[in-house]
Design a protein around this motif. Structure first.
Motif, short mmCIF file in Angstrom:
data_model
loop_
_atom_site.label_atom_id
_atom_site.label_comp_id
_atom_site.label_asym_id
_atom_site.label_seq_id
_atom_site.Cartn_x
_atom_site.Cartn_y
_atom_site.Cartn_z
N LYS A 134 13.90 86.20 93.39
CA LYS A 134 14.33 87.37 92.61
C LYS A 134 13.66 88.63 93.12
O LYS A 134 14.26 89.72 93.10
CB LYS A 134 13.98 87.15 91.13
N ARG A 164 12.51 89.11 96.35
CA ARG A 164 12.65 89.39 97.77
C ARG A 164 14.08 89.27 98.31
O ARG A 164 14.41 89.94 99.28
CB ARG A 164 11.76 88.42 98.57
N LEU A 165 14.91 88.41 97.72
CA LEU A 165 16.24 88.19 98.25
C LEU A 165 17.29 88.99 97.48
O LEU A 165 17.00 89.55 96.43
CB LEU A 165 16.59 86.70 98.21
N SER A 166 18.49 89.01 97.99
CA SER A 166 19.58 89.72 97.32
C SER A 166 20.02 88.95 96.08
O SER A 166 19.74 87.75 95.94
CB SER A 166 20.77 89.87 98.27
N ASP A 167 20.71 89.63 95.19
CA ASP A 167 21.21 88.96 94.00
C ASP A 167 22.18 87.84 94.37
O ASP A 167 22.18 86.78 93.74
CB ASP A 167 21.92 89.97 93.08
N ASP A 172 22.16 85.99 97.07
CA ASP A 172 21.37 84.86 97.56
C ASP A 172 20.65 84.15 96.42
O ASP A 172 20.56 82.92 96.40
CB ASP A 172 20.36 85.32 98.61
N THR A 192 13.93 85.06 104.85
CA THR A 192 14.58 86.29 104.39
C THR A 192 16.05 86.11 104.06
O THR A 192 16.69 87.05 103.59
CB THR A 192 14.46 87.39 105.47
N THR A 193 16.60 84.91 104.29
CA THR A 193 18.01 84.68 104.03
C THR A 193 18.20 83.40 103.24
O THR A 193 17.33 82.51 103.23
CB THR A 193 18.82 84.56 105.34
#
Length: 283
Positions: free
Chosen positions: A142, A144-147, A149, A192-193
């Motif tokens: 929550k 560090r990653l996109s919503d 992801d 990161t992904t």
């Protein structure tokens, strides 16, 4: 040396963290430190007020494991005593706890959260399974990653939990350490992904072959409250897989078994539900 016991914190937290924090602040302030002590108490009370009936030590451990190497419940406050050594550390800890509390509460109380329907559904499924091991990883995601992801990682956590914990009944200890490793990698930027996170979770993902074998041997009691709800959940998902339609899982236990296409699902006299080998093995 003054020690502040914050009034509304839980007994365990009151016995450890506030005295540590206030002792550090007191020892490092050459002048009267009432302002900093008041700020500490205000921040701490705000956290406790927002947690409500939830366990503050439980939240603290999950928060800590989302940013640091894995610690057990029994080690938590000893680790904190060794790591929180300055007034700046105290306020950093409280600020970071405040950053994670919304995610924690959304995972514990999805129905009243601001999350979208899909996220709420995944969080509710984790609650149904009584699986909390993914929480530190999801807190880190929550942050560090996109919503997008995060939503996919929530769903992946449900799939892993269903295969590993519910059907496989495997020991969660190793699983928890894998989640912590992924959480720390996300927090530190090594992951990161979504694809990298999913790949790192492979050690705890039951393969289709292993899952089918586990499923064929699965036997869940229908007389126990939580297990009965899980059985209803499974039967509802089976109905959707067969017919493509959602089913009212509140009544699934008493009606789906009678349906012809699920006639091979067997309920024993002991109240356990047995699933047939070779059918409904993957979802």
């Amino acid at each position: 040396m003054p020690i502040v016991y914050l009034k509304r914190s839980t007994p365990v937290a009151r016995a450890y963290l506030p005295p540590i924090c206030s002792r550090i602040i007191s020892s490092q302030c050459s002048r009267a430190n009432a302002g900093e002590i008041d700020e500490l108490e205000r921040r701490w009370d705000n956290l406790v007020d927002r947690l409500g009936s939830e366990s503050l030590p439980d939240f603290l451990r999950l928060h800590w494991n989302s940013r640091n190497a894995f610690v057990r419940h029994s080690e938590l406050f000893k680790v904190i005593r060794n790591r929180i050594t300055s007034a700046a550390d105290v306020f950093t800890l409280l600020r970071e706890m405040d950053e994670d509390i919304d995610t924690y509460l959304a995972l514990h109380q999805p129905a009243v959260s601001q999350w979208d329907a899909d996220w709420q559904r995944s969080a509710q499924e984790l609650l149904l399974f009584s699986v909390r091991q993914p929480y530190p990883m999801l807190m880190a995601a929550k942050r560090r990653l996109s919503d997008a992801d995060l939503g996919e990682l929530l769903r992946a956590s449900v799939v892993i939990s269903f295969r590993y914990n519910v059907i496989g009944s495997l020991h969660p200890g190793d699983q928890e350490r894998v989640y912590n490793t992924v959480a720390l990698a996300i927090h530190q930027g090594a992951i990161t992904t979504l694809a990298e996170a999913i790949n790192a979770l492979r050690p705890i993902y039951r393969s289709d072959a292993a899952f089918r074998a586990d499923f064929a041997e699965a036997a869940l009691k229908t007389t126990h409250g939580r297990k009965a709800r899980i059985v209803r959940y499974i039967l509802g998902r089976l109905e959707k897989q067969v017919s493509g339609q959602d089913f009212d899982t509140a009544s699934a236990l008493y009606t789906i078994i009678a349906r012809k296409r699920l006639g091979s699902v067997r309920q024993s006299r002991s109240g356990k539900l047995h699933f047939p080998a070779g059918q409904y093995g993957s979802d």
